[in-house]
Design a protein around this motif. Structure first.
Motif, short mmCIF file in Angstrom:
data_model
loop_
_atom_site.label_atom_id
_atom_site.label_comp_id
_atom_site.label_asym_id
_atom_site.label_seq_id
_atom_site.Cartn_x
_atom_site.Cartn_y
_atom_site.Cartn_z
N PRO A 1 0.81 -1.22 0.00
CA PRO A 1 0.00 0.00 0.00
C PRO A 1 0.84 1.27 0.00
N ALA A 2 2.06 1.19 0.54
CA ALA A 2 2.92 2.38 0.53
C ALA A 2 3.30 2.78 -0.90
N ILE A 3 3.35 1.79 -1.80
CA ILE A 3 3.65 2.09 -3.20
C ILE A 3 2.51 2.90 -3.82
N ARG A 4 1.27 2.57 -3.43
CA ARG A 4 0.11 3.22 -4.03
C ARG A 4 -0.36 4.43 -3.23
N LEU A 5 -0.10 4.40 -1.92
CA LEU A 5 -0.69 5.39 -1.04
C LEU A 5 0.40 6.20 -0.35
N SER A 6 -0.01 7.27 0.25
CA SER A 6 0.91 8.06 1.06
C SER A 6 0.10 8.81 2.10
N GLY A 7 0.80 9.36 3.07
CA GLY A 7 0.14 10.21 4.04
C GLY A 7 -0.98 9.53 4.78
N LEU A 8 -2.14 10.17 4.75
CA LEU A 8 -3.30 9.72 5.51
C LEU A 8 -3.69 8.29 5.20
N PHE A 9 -3.82 7.95 3.92
CA PHE A 9 -4.34 6.64 3.54
C PHE A 9 -3.36 5.52 3.88
N LEU A 10 -2.08 5.80 3.81
CA LEU A 10 -1.09 4.82 4.25
C LEU A 10 -1.20 4.61 5.75
N GLY A 11 -1.40 5.69 6.50
CA GLY A 11 -1.58 5.57 7.95
C GLY A 11 -2.79 4.72 8.29
N LEU A 12 -3.90 4.92 7.59
CA LEU A 12 -5.11 4.14 7.86
C LEU A 12 -4.91 2.67 7.52
N ALA A 13 -4.23 2.41 6.39
CA ALA A 13 -3.98 1.02 6.00
C ALA A 13 -3.11 0.31 7.03
N THR A 14 -2.07 0.96 7.51
CA THR A 14 -1.20 0.32 8.51
C THR A 14 -1.92 0.15 9.84
N LEU A 15 -2.78 1.10 10.20
CA LEU A 15 -3.55 0.95 11.44
C LEU A 15 -4.47 -0.26 11.34
N GLY A 16 -5.17 -0.39 10.21
CA GLY A 16 -6.04 -1.55 10.03
C GLY A 16 -5.27 -2.86 10.09
N PHE A 17 -4.09 -2.88 9.47
CA PHE A 17 -3.29 -4.10 9.48
C PHE A 17 -2.81 -4.43 10.89
N GLY A 18 -2.42 -3.40 11.65
CA GLY A 18 -1.95 -3.64 13.02
C GLY A 18 -3.05 -4.21 13.90
N ILE A 19 -4.27 -3.72 13.73
CA ILE A 19 -5.39 -4.24 14.54
C ILE A 19 -5.75 -5.65 14.10
N LEU A 20 -5.66 -5.93 12.79
CA LEU A 20 -5.91 -7.28 12.29
C LEU A 20 -4.91 -8.26 12.91
N LEU A 21 -3.65 -7.87 12.97
CA LEU A 21 -2.65 -8.72 13.62
C LEU A 21 -3.01 -8.99 15.07
N ALA A 22 -3.36 -7.94 15.80
CA ALA A 22 -3.62 -8.08 17.24
C ALA A 22 -4.86 -8.90 17.52
N GLN A 23 -5.93 -8.69 16.74
CA GLN A 23 -7.19 -9.34 17.07
C GLN A 23 -7.35 -10.72 16.44
N TYR A 24 -6.54 -11.03 15.47
CA TYR A 24 -6.65 -12.37 14.86
C TYR A 24 -5.35 -13.16 14.99
N ALA A 25 -4.26 -12.62 14.49
CA ALA A 25 -3.02 -13.40 14.40
C ALA A 25 -2.42 -13.71 15.77
N TYR A 26 -2.49 -12.76 16.71
CA TYR A 26 -1.88 -12.99 18.02
C TYR A 26 -2.40 -14.26 18.69
N GLY A 27 -3.67 -14.55 18.49
CA GLY A 27 -4.27 -15.71 19.17
C GLY A 27 -4.01 -17.04 18.49
N GLN A 28 -3.35 -17.03 17.34
CA GLN A 28 -3.08 -18.27 16.63
C GLN A 28 -1.85 -18.96 17.21
N SER A 29 -1.80 -20.27 17.01
CA SER A 29 -0.70 -21.06 17.60
C SER A 29 0.65 -20.68 17.00
N TRP A 30 0.66 -20.18 15.77
CA TRP A 30 1.94 -19.82 15.16
C TRP A 30 2.44 -18.46 15.63
#
Length: 642
Positions: free
Chosen positions: A406-435
């Motif tokens: 997304p950094a290739i396509r986006l910058s500034g605000l929209f890149l910030g929103l994309a990374t925030l969404g990805f960080g929350i996805l990691l925390a709420q889904y990936a953290y709880g997985q066995s891997w």
């Protein structure tokens, strides 16, 4: 089909609240150019105000609702409009920093007043059955929630199309001077928009708490990201489509919860539907359709240090000497400083990305979590400690490369929103997985060589790793890559004209930053023998950015200062209320740092000093040297020299 009806009904009800919040968010963004990351904190604060009035003081709910929406919403809107006005002349990065600071400050203030515990929110709307849909009971409060959302969407659409003020709101960002010439004050238009947007936030916060029967500041603050997903469907421009987006998010979320409930690996995906939609929308929306609202402001060049090379070298040596002497003075608090040393690396990685290259990351703690999980699993598979540490950092690299897409396509605000969404996805889904961490703990350990089971020796070992990371960052900043990164932050167009591959540079800086963050997470995980998913709260990514903004402009000095402020200083605070006050201070300081990012404070001090010097010297000079006031030609003709 009957099996899906309950989920469709619930999805539409919750989605209408998402849409209501998204409409307020889009409205204020369209009219001010400030995308309020702290919108969810306003929702949370309003819900707690309503709770305090109704359940703690017995105020009838209509009165409590009127006070919350009309008075609290209006006051909040006026304050935020002033903040938006101050931030209109700063860069997008600092706008994000300021609204992140708002989120951190309001969230911490709510915890300070009402405590961190989850509270029970009693429903206040009628709970009786209104009608049935295929044997699914729909209560009156569900009908009212839906009706409020639909009425608000229709009302705003008509308002924007047919009222003079609505038309003015559509043009206030693009050309406020022209609007002023037509007889409409731009400030009044923006003020009205922020009041309406804050009222929408207040209503959505109260209704969401009523639907979930609970008050949790973290859950309510997260409501803003649900609104992000809805707003993304409307491309952050269309208010009616933002409401439709909220309905889509709510329905898809509930349908996925039904379909994936029996699959262990996919469990929890439903909670992350808004973030997945946000992330996908950022990737598939044509780049031309994602244009930031408002005037583009270029960041000012980093000023040269007022200190000479010898002075700076002496300062760094003194700082190193102080770090070496830490174990001899801190006694039982040595673990605090060991933690701080590991987080210096995390601040270095964030500073390299944000300060040097001008990119945005609101998921940096997620990179650290990946490094910690990879380190722990490699140790448990019998790999040597040093190799496990290195692999922990390397595991974060492909994730950094993925975020660079997304950094290739986006910058500034929209890149910030994309990374925030990805960080929350990691925390709420990936953290709880066995891997990653699972729902228990992931065991780690310190190295078994060199007597590093000693806290003092291990502190020095971690300090050596941090110094190596500092050396890497300094070497990068002084290399050709560093010059390219600064050029990327300053003028990407100029770099492109010189034949530079910007996409490659973005991928490289994200990968390097992710590696350092993963290394930080791995060293942090080694300190305490185990880590779990609570060790890497996604909200800490927001606090990191806020603290980085107030820690100075130098990459190394800001990393050390930020680590001391965020990880060492709180260890000296025993009172939880004082800790919350410190977090409030971080948030407010981030807002102040953003507001003064254009050098306004230095300029104001210079003007005051110049005016004071003029007032002090001019009258005295005129009295003592009256010849100074005479014309030079007259003095020359009389043979007098000044």
């Amino acid at each position: 089909m009957n099996a899906y009806i309950p989920f469709l009904v619930t999805g539409l009800i919750v989605g209408s609240i998402y849409g209501l919040s998204a409409m307020g968010l889009v409205l204020t963004y369209k009219t001010s150019g400030l995308f309020n990351v702290g919108h969810g904190a306003v929702c949370a604060a309003a819900a707690f105000v309503f709770y305090e009035l109704r359940q703690e003081h017995g105020v009838p709910w209509p009165v409590a609702a009127l006070v919350t929406v009309a008075i609290f919403g209006t006051v909040t809107g006026l304050v935020l409009e002033r903040l938006a006005g101050v931030l209109s002349e700063v860069t997008t990065t600092y706008k994000i920093v300021a609204t992140v600071g708002l989120l951190v400050a309001v969230r911490s203030l709510v915890i300070l007043i009402w405590g961190p515990e989850q509270l029970t929110f009693d429903p206040f709307l009628p709970q009786q059955q209104a009608f049935k849909v295929s044997n699914v009971s729909v209560s009156w409060d569900n009908v009212i929630d839906m009706a409020i959302g639909v009425a608000a969407a229709l009302g705003l659409s008509m308002f924007f199309r047919r009222s003079r003020l609505g038309v003015a709101m559509r043009g206030v960002v693009d050309n406020p001077a022209l609007l002023d010439m037509s007889g409409t004050a731009p400030a009044r238009v923006r003020r009205t928009a922020w009041i309406i947007g804050s009222m929408f936030a207040s209503v959505s916060g109260v209704l969401f708490a009523s639907v979930t029967f609970q008050l949790d500041v973290n859950v309510l603050a997260l409501l803003v990201v649900q609104a992000f997903g809805a707003a993304a469907i409307g491309r952050f421009q269309s208010i009616p489509m933002a409401f439709v987006g909220g309905l889509i998010v709510g329905v898809v979320q509930k349908l996925i919860s039904k379909e994936f409930a029996g699959h262990e690996v996919l469990r929890g995906i439903d909670l992350n539907v808004p973030f997945i939609i946000l992330f996908i929308a950022m990737l598939v929306t044509p780049r031309g359709r994602l244009q930031e609202v408002g005037r583009k402001v270029k960041d000012r060049a980093r000023s040269a240090s007022p200190f000479g090379v010898r002075t700076r070298t002496g300062g760094y040596l003194a700082l190193l000497g102080a770090a070496l002497m830490v174990p001899h003075f801190v006694d039982t608090r040595l673990s605090l400083y060991s933690t701080g040393v590991t987080q210096v690396i995390l601040f270095l990685s964030l500073g390299l990305l944000v300060r040097t290259s001008g990119q945005i990351s609101l998921c940096h703690v997620g990179f650290a979590a990946i490094g910690a999980a990879g380190f722990g699993h490699m140790l448990n598979h019998g790999l040597p400690w040093g190799l496990a540490l290195l692999l922990g950092g390397l595991f974060a690299v492909p994730v950094g490369a993925f975020i660079a897409i997304p950094a290739i396509r986006l910058s500034g605000l929209f890149l910030g929103l994309a990374t925030l969404g990805f960080g929350i996805l990691l925390a709420q889904y990936a953290y709880g997985q066995s891997w990653m961490f699972g729902f228990g703990r992931l065991d780690t350990r310190r190295p078994e060589f060199g007597g590093l089971d000693s806290d003092t020796r291990y502190y020095y070992f971690l300090l050596a790793i941090a110094l190596a990371a500092i050396g890497i960052v300094v070497a990068v900043e002084r290399s050709r890559l560093g010059r390219l990164l600064r050029g990327l932050a300053d003028s990407p167009t100029a770099l492109t004209s010189l034949g530079t591959n910007l996409n490659m540079i973005r991928v490289m800086v994200f990968c390097l930053s992710a590696f350092l963050a993963g290394l930080s997470g791995a060293t942090y995980a080694s300190l305490f023998g185990s880590v779990n998913q609570d060790s890497f709260n996604y909200l800490q990514s927001l606090v990191l950015l806020a603290v980085l903004a107030i820690s100075g402009r130098g990459t190394v000095t800001s990393a050390v200062t930020g680590s001391l402020l965020l990880y060492v200083l709180p260890g000296y605070i025993d009172n939880p209320d004082h800790f919350s006050l410190l977090q409030v201070g971080f948030g407010l300081s981030a807002i102040l740092a953003a507001a003064l990012s254009r050098g306004q404070l230095a300029g104001a001090i210079g003007r005051v000093a110049a005016a004071g010097k003029e007032r002090t010297l001019s009258p005295w000079r005129d009295r003592v040297d009256p010849l100074h006031t005479l014309p030079a030609e007259l003095l020359t003709s009389t043979g007098v020299h000044r």
